[in-house]
Design a protein around this motif. Sequence first.
Motif, PDB file in Angstrom:
ATOM      1  N   TRP A 255     -32.280  -2.014 -20.166  1.00  0.00           N
ATOM      2  CA  TRP A 255     -32.580  -0.734 -19.547  1.00  0.00           C
ATOM      3  C   TRP A 255     -31.411  -0.124 -18.766  1.00  0.00           C
ATOM      4  CZ3 TRP A 255     -31.868  -0.663 -14.368  1.00  0.00           C
ATOM      5  CH2 TRP A 255     -32.011  -1.862 -13.664  1.00  0.00           C
ATOM      6  N   PRO A 256     -30.458  -0.941 -18.219  1.00  0.00           N
ATOM      7  CA  PRO A 256     -29.332  -0.300 -17.514  1.00  0.00           C
ATOM      8  C   PRO A 256     -28.488   0.611 -18.410  1.00  0.00           C
ATOM      9  CG  PRO A 256     -29.494  -2.613 -16.885  1.00  0.00           C
ATOM     10  CD  PRO A 256     -30.430  -2.417 -18.033  1.00  0.00           C
ATOM     11  N   ILE A 257     -28.652   0.508 -19.730  1.00  0.00           N
ATOM     12  CA  ILE A 257     -27.929   1.408 -20.637  1.00  0.00           C
ATOM     13  C   ILE A 257     -28.224   2.858 -20.273  1.00  0.00           C
ATOM     14  CG2 ILE A 257     -27.843   2.229 -23.038  1.00  0.00           C
ATOM     15  CD1 ILE A 257     -28.315  -0.672 -23.919  1.00  0.00           C
ATOM     16  N   ILE A 258     -29.481   3.150 -19.965  1.00  0.00           N
ATOM     17  CA  ILE A 258     -29.870   4.521 -19.618  1.00  0.00           C
ATOM     18  C   ILE A 258     -29.201   4.951 -18.312  1.00  0.00           C
ATOM     19  CG2 ILE A 258     -31.825   6.019 -19.066  1.00  0.00           C
ATOM     20  CD1 ILE A 258     -33.576   4.168 -20.757  1.00  0.00           C
ATOM     21  N   VAL A 259     -29.194   4.050 -17.338  1.00  0.00           N
ATOM     22  CA  VAL A 259     -28.607   4.353 -16.025  1.00  0.00           C
ATOM     23  C   VAL A 259     -27.108   4.612 -16.151  1.00  0.00           C
ATOM     24  CG1 VAL A 259     -28.189   3.475 -13.701  1.00  0.00           C
ATOM     25  CG2 VAL A 259     -30.363   2.984 -14.852  1.00  0.00           C
ATOM     26  N   PHE A 260     -26.425   3.743 -16.876  1.00  0.00           N
ATOM     27  CA  PHE A 260     -24.977   3.901 -16.991  1.00  0.00           C
ATOM     28  C   PHE A 260     -24.598   5.047 -17.931  1.00  0.00           C
ATOM     29  CE2 PHE A 260     -25.115  -0.475 -15.343  1.00  0.00           C
ATOM     30  CZ  PHE A 260     -24.227  -0.331 -14.295  1.00  0.00           C
ATOM     31  N   GLY A 261     -25.488   5.386 -18.871  1.00  0.00           N
ATOM     32  CA  GLY A 261     -25.269   6.583 -19.675  1.00  0.00           C
ATOM     33  C   GLY A 261     -25.304   7.828 -18.800  1.00  0.00           C
ATOM     34  N   ALA A 262     -26.294   7.889 -17.903  1.00  0.00           N
ATOM     35  CA  ALA A 262     -26.390   9.019 -16.979  1.00  0.00           C
ATOM     36  C   ALA A 262     -25.183   9.073 -16.048  1.00  0.00           C
ATOM     37  CB  ALA A 262     -27.681   8.905 -16.166  1.00  0.00           C
ATOM     38  N   ALA A 263     -24.763   7.904 -15.546  1.00  0.00           N
ATOM     39  CA  ALA A 263     -23.592   7.848 -14.663  1.00  0.00           C
ATOM     40  C   ALA A 263     -22.333   8.326 -15.384  1.00  0.00           C
ATOM     41  CB  ALA A 263     -23.404   6.423 -14.146  1.00  0.00           C
ATOM     42  N   ALA A 264     -22.193   7.928 -16.658  1.00  0.00           N
ATOM     43  CA  ALA A 264     -21.020   8.341 -17.439  1.00  0.00           C
ATOM     44  C   ALA A 264     -21.018   9.851 -17.655  1.00  0.00           C
ATOM     45  CB  ALA A 264     -21.000   7.614 -18.781  1.00  0.00           C
ATOM     46  N   GLY A 265     -22.206  10.431 -17.882  1.00  0.00           N
ATOM     47  CA  GLY A 265     -22.283  11.880 -18.048  1.00  0.00           C
ATOM     48  C   GLY A 265     -21.865  12.626 -16.800  1.00  0.00           C
ATOM     49  N   LEU A 266     -22.364  12.179 -15.646  1.00  0.00           N
ATOM     50  CA  LEU A 266     -22.030  12.832 -14.381  1.00  0.00           C
ATOM     51  C   LEU A 266     -20.562  12.631 -14.017  1.00  0.00           C
ATOM     52  CD1 LEU A 266     -22.888  14.327 -11.806  1.00  0.00           C
ATOM     53  CD2 LEU A 266     -23.585  12.117 -10.847  1.00  0.00           C
ATOM     54  N   LEU A 267     -20.081  11.385 -14.070  1.00  0.00           N
ATOM     55  CA  LEU A 267     -18.684  11.101 -13.727  1.00  0.00           C
ATOM     56  C   LEU A 267     -17.724  11.793 -14.691  1.00  0.00           C
ATOM     57  CD1 LEU A 267     -18.883   7.295 -12.816  1.00  0.00           C
ATOM     58  CD2 LEU A 267     -18.586   9.223 -11.247  1.00  0.00           C
ATOM     59  N   GLY A 268     -18.111  11.811 -15.979  1.00  0.00           N
ATOM     60  CA  GLY A 268     -17.267  12.476 -16.974  1.00  0.00           C
ATOM     61  C   GLY A 268     -17.117  13.956 -16.686  1.00  0.00           C
ATOM     62  N   SER A 269     -18.206  14.591 -16.278  1.00  0.00           N
ATOM     63  CA  SER A 269     -18.152  16.011 -15.946  1.00  0.00           C
ATOM     64  C   SER A 269     -17.269  16.259 -14.722  1.00  0.00           C
ATOM     65  CB  SER A 269     -19.566  16.524 -15.687  1.00  0.00           C
ATOM     66  OG  SER A 269     -19.555  17.884 -15.332  1.00  0.00           O
ATOM     67  N   ILE A 270     -17.340  15.355 -13.737  1.00  0.00           N
ATOM     68  CA  ILE A 270     -16.521  15.506 -12.520  1.00  0.00           C
ATOM     69  C   ILE A 270     -15.039  15.319 -12.845  1.00  0.00           C
ATOM     70  CG2 ILE A 270     -15.994  14.458 -10.291  1.00  0.00           C
ATOM     71  CD1 ILE A 270     -19.016  13.832 -10.037  1.00  0.00           C
ATOM     72  N   VAL A 271     -14.733  14.283 -13.635  1.00  0.00           N
ATOM     73  CA  VAL A 271     -13.341  14.048 -14.032  1.00  0.00           C
ATOM     74  C   VAL A 271     -12.816  15.219 -14.857  1.00  0.00           C
ATOM     75  CG1 VAL A 271     -11.837  12.601 -15.462  1.00  0.00           C
ATOM     76  CG2 VAL A 271     -13.517  11.535 -13.947  1.00  0.00           C
ATOM     77  N   ASP A 272     -13.617  15.688 -15.793  1.00  0.00           N
ATOM     78  CA  ASP A 272     -13.235  16.827 -16.632  1.00  0.00           C
ATOM     79  C   ASP A 272     -12.978  18.067 -15.771  1.00  0.00           C
ATOM     80  OD1 ASP A 272     -13.976  19.341 -18.363  1.00  0.00           O
ATOM     81  OD2 ASP A 272     -13.607  17.739 -19.829  1.00  0.00           O
ATOM     82  N   SER A 273     -13.828  18.289 -14.774  1.00  0.00           N
ATOM     83  CA  SER A 273     -13.665  19.452 -13.896  1.00  0.00           C
ATOM     84  C   SER A 273     -12.392  19.352 -13.063  1.00  0.00           C
ATOM     85  CB  SER A 273     -14.883  19.578 -12.972  1.00  0.00           C
ATOM     86  OG  SER A 273     -16.057  19.808 -13.713  1.00  0.00           O
TER      87      SER A 273
END
Length: 336
Positions: A255-273
Amino acid sequence: MSYHQEDFFKEYLKMMVNIIVLNLLICISLVFWIVSMTASTYYGTLRPISPWRWLFSILIPLVIATQGFKKKSLDHSGALGGLVVGFILTVANYSFFTSLFVFFVTSSKLTKWKKDIKKQIDSEYKEGGQRNWMQVFCNGGVPTELAVLYMIENGPGEIPIDFSKQYTASWMCLSLLGALACSAGDTWASEIGSVMSKSKPRLITTWEKVPVGTNGAVSFVGLLSSLLGGMAVGVAYFITQLIFVTDLEISAPQWPIIVFGAAAGLLGSIVDSYLGATMQYSGFDQNIGMVVNHQTKDSKHISGKPILDNNTVNLFSSIIIALVLPGMAWCFWPRR
């Protein structure tokens, strides 16, 4: 020839072409299967790939790439690039394929969503998105390389993410998940935040209000969307694990796959920004009334230097998240 006869002939010809293509794909999958069986026999350590997996890995990405081209989500080069990326990820691991599929479908749908509004705020908006080979490479290049390394390390097939038993393969799986979730998060943030946010976005480096479409601008709606985009990719990966992995009961929780997928989406957007705000030019063109990514005679500088373009920002963001996410997961992943 009458109109009805001509219409019937066209439908018959289309059916025959589909039958020929399907038979050709079956022959190709059998050839690949024979090659994999030969290699397995010769080396002794490789696990042969079934002809059905070969067929699925060729047929489904071909159908998706063709539909993407017809609906203008991909141009010619993008469709060919997507076919290669899709084939490699599908052969390697069905969880890779479903994650890629969710990213591509949702991103394509969101790009077309409220397109009339986006045409008024995005000077480079393309009908349907029409991603080319460069965009496919910058979003899918890192996952493709990781999928190849995964096959070299573990062979094709689905495995549970478990650092205590499959350390290297688990690391690669989470790197690939992180890269795709990062791309999904950035796309969701851009496509939803730009049209749904009620207030002006703020530049991530100075927190000043800037026009919609400025590289490096963030909003609450956009950040929330990026988290949900990464989560969608994580959910796709997790569900595929439940369907295809056989030894989940003796492995670490998935189940942590879902949590870390969400974290990657948020962190990726911040890094991209952040990269967009510092290394990508943004200026407001008074003539067209929109933000532009290159300097013009009528543009007023908002932020960033003309070092990178949007594609390279996406590539660097996915690389950073692919490197960071497995380390985070290794620290916090529950052990059985």
